[in-house]
Design a protein around this motif. Sequence first.
Motif, PDB file in Angstrom:
ATOM      1  N   ASN A   1      -0.712 -21.057 -17.496  1.00  0.00           N
ATOM      2  CA  ASN A   1      -1.292 -21.131 -16.166  1.00  0.00           C
ATOM      3  C   ASN A   1      -1.263 -19.727 -15.550  1.00  0.00           C
ATOM      4  OD1 ASN A   1      -2.235 -21.852 -13.711  1.00  0.00           O
ATOM      5  ND2 ASN A   1      -0.540 -23.228 -13.178  1.00  0.00           N
ATOM      6  N   THR A   2      -2.408 -19.099 -15.376  1.00  0.00           N
ATOM      7  CA  THR A   2      -2.472 -17.713 -14.878  1.00  0.00           C
ATOM      8  C   THR A   2      -2.618 -17.619 -13.363  1.00  0.00           C
ATOM      9  OG1 THR A   2      -4.852 -17.689 -15.231  1.00  0.00           O
ATOM     10  CG2 THR A   2      -3.462 -16.865 -17.033  1.00  0.00           C
ATOM     11  N   THR A   3      -2.693 -18.710 -12.681  1.00  0.00           N
ATOM     12  CA  THR A   3      -2.873 -18.684 -11.230  1.00  0.00           C
ATOM     13  C   THR A   3      -1.723 -17.965 -10.521  1.00  0.00           C
ATOM     14  OG1 THR A   3      -4.138 -20.724 -11.376  1.00  0.00           O
ATOM     15  CG2 THR A   3      -3.326 -20.109  -9.205  1.00  0.00           C
ATOM     16  N   PRO A   4      -0.447 -18.226 -10.836  1.00  0.00           N
ATOM     17  CA  PRO A   4       0.623 -17.479 -10.152  1.00  0.00           C
ATOM     18  C   PRO A   4       0.579 -15.977 -10.453  1.00  0.00           C
ATOM     19  CG  PRO A   4       1.533 -19.403 -11.250  1.00  0.00           C
ATOM     20  CD  PRO A   4       0.108 -19.297 -11.680  1.00  0.00           C
ATOM     21  N   LEU A   5       0.188 -15.623 -11.678  1.00  0.00           N
ATOM     22  CA  LEU A   5       0.091 -14.222 -12.028  1.00  0.00           C
ATOM     23  C   LEU A   5      -0.994 -13.523 -11.200  1.00  0.00           C
ATOM     24  CD1 LEU A   5       0.914 -11.886 -13.954  1.00  0.00           C
ATOM     25  CD2 LEU A   5      -0.905 -12.690 -15.462  1.00  0.00           C
ATOM     26  N   VAL A   6      -2.121 -14.156 -11.051  1.00  0.00           N
ATOM     27  CA  VAL A   6      -3.205 -13.597 -10.249  1.00  0.00           C
ATOM     28  C   VAL A   6      -2.778 -13.489  -8.788  1.00  0.00           C
ATOM     29  CG1 VAL A   6      -5.550 -14.012  -9.419  1.00  0.00           C
ATOM     30  CG2 VAL A   6      -5.007 -14.379 -11.831  1.00  0.00           C
TER      31      VAL A   6
ATOM     32  N   VAL B   1      -1.309  -9.906  -4.231  1.00  0.00           N
ATOM     33  CA  VAL B   1      -0.355  -9.507  -3.193  1.00  0.00           C
ATOM     34  C   VAL B   1       0.061  -8.053  -3.390  1.00  0.00           C
ATOM     35  CG1 VAL B   1       1.986  -9.882  -2.323  1.00  0.00           C
ATOM     36  CG2 VAL B   1       0.475 -11.826  -2.695  1.00  0.00           C
ATOM     37  N   LEU B   2       0.346  -7.652  -4.642  1.00  0.00           N
ATOM     38  CA  LEU B   2       0.714  -6.264  -4.912  1.00  0.00           C
ATOM     39  C   LEU B   2      -0.430  -5.310  -4.589  1.00  0.00           C
ATOM     40  CD1 LEU B   2       2.714  -6.577  -8.237  1.00  0.00           C
ATOM     41  CD2 LEU B   2       3.602  -5.957  -5.993  1.00  0.00           C
ATOM     42  N   LEU B   3      -1.642  -5.696  -4.905  1.00  0.00           N
ATOM     43  CA  LEU B   3      -2.802  -4.866  -4.597  1.00  0.00           C
ATOM     44  C   LEU B   3      -2.939  -4.649  -3.093  1.00  0.00           C
ATOM     45  CD1 LEU B   3      -5.384  -3.430  -5.630  1.00  0.00           C
ATOM     46  CD2 LEU B   3      -6.559  -5.609  -5.262  1.00  0.00           C
ATOM     47  N   ILE B   4      -2.759  -5.701  -2.323  1.00  0.00           N
ATOM     48  CA  ILE B   4      -2.846  -5.592  -0.868  1.00  0.00           C
ATOM     49  C   ILE B   4      -1.739  -4.700  -0.325  1.00  0.00           C
ATOM     50  CG2 ILE B   4      -2.629  -6.893   1.292  1.00  0.00           C
ATOM     51  CD1 ILE B   4      -4.102  -9.197  -0.178  1.00  0.00           C
TER      52      ILE B   4
ATOM     53  N   PHE C   1      -0.167  -2.231  -1.912  1.00  0.00           N
ATOM     54  CA  PHE C   1      -0.468  -0.844  -2.263  1.00  0.00           C
ATOM     55  C   PHE C   1      -1.612  -0.289  -1.428  1.00  0.00           C
ATOM     56  CE2 PHE C   1       1.465  -1.696  -6.611  1.00  0.00           C
ATOM     57  CZ  PHE C   1       2.657  -1.076  -6.272  1.00  0.00           C
ATOM     58  N   LEU C   2      -2.613  -1.083  -1.144  1.00  0.00           N
ATOM     59  CA  LEU C   2      -3.726  -0.606  -0.328  1.00  0.00           C
ATOM     60  C   LEU C   2      -3.287  -0.282   1.095  1.00  0.00           C
ATOM     61  CD1 LEU C   2      -6.644  -2.931  -1.455  1.00  0.00           C
ATOM     62  CD2 LEU C   2      -6.392  -0.493  -1.899  1.00  0.00           C
ATOM     63  N   ILE C   3      -2.280  -0.977   1.583  1.00  0.00           N
ATOM     64  CA  ILE C   3      -1.785  -0.729   2.937  1.00  0.00           C
ATOM     65  C   ILE C   3      -0.835   0.465   2.957  1.00  0.00           C
ATOM     66  CG2 ILE C   3      -0.334  -1.679   4.778  1.00  0.00           C
ATOM     67  CD1 ILE C   3      -1.562  -4.414   4.107  1.00  0.00           C
ATOM     68  N   THR C   4       0.043   0.600   1.946  1.00  0.00           N
ATOM     69  CA  THR C   4       1.089   1.632   2.000  1.00  0.00           C
ATOM     70  C   THR C   4       0.645   2.992   1.498  1.00  0.00           C
ATOM     71  OG1 THR C   4       1.931   0.931  -0.155  1.00  0.00           O
ATOM     72  CG2 THR C   4       2.965  -0.019   1.810  1.00  0.00           C
ATOM     73  N   ILE C   5      -0.320   3.102   0.613  1.00  0.00           N
ATOM     74  CA  ILE C   5      -0.698   4.411   0.069  1.00  0.00           C
ATOM     75  C   ILE C   5      -1.267   5.331   1.140  1.00  0.00           C
ATOM     76  CG2 ILE C   5      -2.364   5.547  -1.449  1.00  0.00           C
ATOM     77  CD1 ILE C   5      -1.665   3.522  -3.565  1.00  0.00           C
ATOM     78  N   PRO C   6      -2.158   4.886   2.024  1.00  0.00           N
ATOM     79  CA  PRO C   6      -2.610   5.820   3.071  1.00  0.00           C
ATOM     80  C   PRO C   6      -1.494   6.284   3.997  1.00  0.00           C
ATOM     81  CG  PRO C   6      -4.119   3.975   2.909  1.00  0.00           C
ATOM     82  CD  PRO C   6      -2.937   3.651   2.045  1.00  0.00           C
ATOM     83  N   VAL C   7      -0.471   5.480   4.176  1.00  0.00           N
ATOM     84  CA  VAL C   7       0.653   5.884   5.017  1.00  0.00           C
ATOM     85  C   VAL C   7       1.500   6.929   4.298  1.00  0.00           C
ATOM     86  CG1 VAL C   7       2.760   5.065   6.136  1.00  0.00           C
ATOM     87  CG2 VAL C   7       0.679   3.688   6.226  1.00  0.00           C
ATOM     88  N   ALA C   8       1.675   6.779   2.977  1.00  0.00           N
ATOM     89  CA  ALA C   8       2.514   7.694   2.209  1.00  0.00           C
ATOM     90  C   ALA C   8       1.854   9.052   2.010  1.00  0.00           C
ATOM     91  CB  ALA C   8       2.857   7.078   0.866  1.00  0.00           C
ATOM     92  N   ILE C   9       0.543   9.104   1.912  1.00  0.00           N
ATOM     93  CA  ILE C   9      -0.175  10.359   1.689  1.00  0.00           C
ATOM     94  C   ILE C   9      -0.773  10.796   3.019  1.00  0.00           C
ATOM     95  CG2 ILE C   9      -2.032  11.483   0.453  1.00  0.00           C
ATOM     96  CD1 ILE C   9      -1.715   9.369  -1.710  1.00  0.00           C
ATOM     97  N   GLN C  10      -0.088  11.731   3.664  1.00  0.00           N
ATOM     98  CA  GLN C  10      -0.556  12.213   4.957  1.00  0.00           C
ATOM     99  C   GLN C  10      -1.110  13.618   4.809  1.00  0.00           C
ATOM    100  OE1 GLN C  10       2.500  12.043   7.843  1.00  0.00           O
ATOM    101  NE2 GLN C  10       2.733   9.853   7.748  1.00  0.00           N
ATOM    102  N   THR C  11      -2.178  13.894   5.476  1.00  0.00           N
ATOM    103  CA  THR C  11      -2.722  15.244   5.498  1.00  0.00           C
ATOM    104  C   THR C  11      -2.568  15.864   6.873  1.00  0.00           C
ATOM    105  OG1 THR C  11      -4.904  14.363   5.993  1.00  0.00           O
ATOM    106  CG2 THR C  11      -4.386  14.752   3.678  1.00  0.00           C
ATOM    107  N   VAL C  12      -1.734  15.268   7.694  1.00  0.00           N
ATOM    108  CA  VAL C  12      -1.500  15.772   9.040  1.00  0.00           C
ATOM    109  C   VAL C  12      -0.561  16.975   8.949  1.00  0.00           C
ATOM    110  CG1 VAL C  12      -0.559  15.195  11.305  1.00  0.00           C
ATOM    111  CG2 VAL C  12      -1.760  13.462   9.979  1.00  0.00           C
TER     112      VAL C  12
END
Length: 140
Positions: free
Chosen positions: A19-24, A29-32, A34-45
């Motif tokens: 059953n691959t549903t839990p894996l997906v 969740v991990l993709l979301i 990473f998409l939220i935290t990467i812009p915060v971690a890489i700052q060009t300010v």
Amino acid sequence: MAINVGGSGEEDEVLSAINTTPLVDVMLVLLIIFLITIPVAIQTVPVQLPKANNVATQTKPENIVLAVDAEGAVYWNSEKMTDNAELLMRIKAAAVKVPQPEIHVRGDKEARFEFIGKVIVDCQRGGIQKVAFITEPDRQ
């Protein structure tokens, strides 16, 4: 493993499919995250970094101090170098000594990095293994 629980009187069969549903779900969740935290971690300010505490220099007689003033003139200990070729010749002569001396670079805070960079490149071309920068401690 899953068991087929049917209403018929047949024997229970074990399903061998994964059953691959839990894996997906976990991957989404991990993709979301990473998409939220990467812009915060890489700052060009542009930020002002904190000042570091320096370690006291152990002055040895074999160490060589290269000073670079604000105009870009280079001094070997306290002797002014006439040109870049003379500096490179002296660095090559010092690099063959055993043990090899350390080069301590004292750059004026108003000096352009180009001048200090040329000194570092000459140390590299001359074969020096250790180059250190001399700074003033932060007094607040």
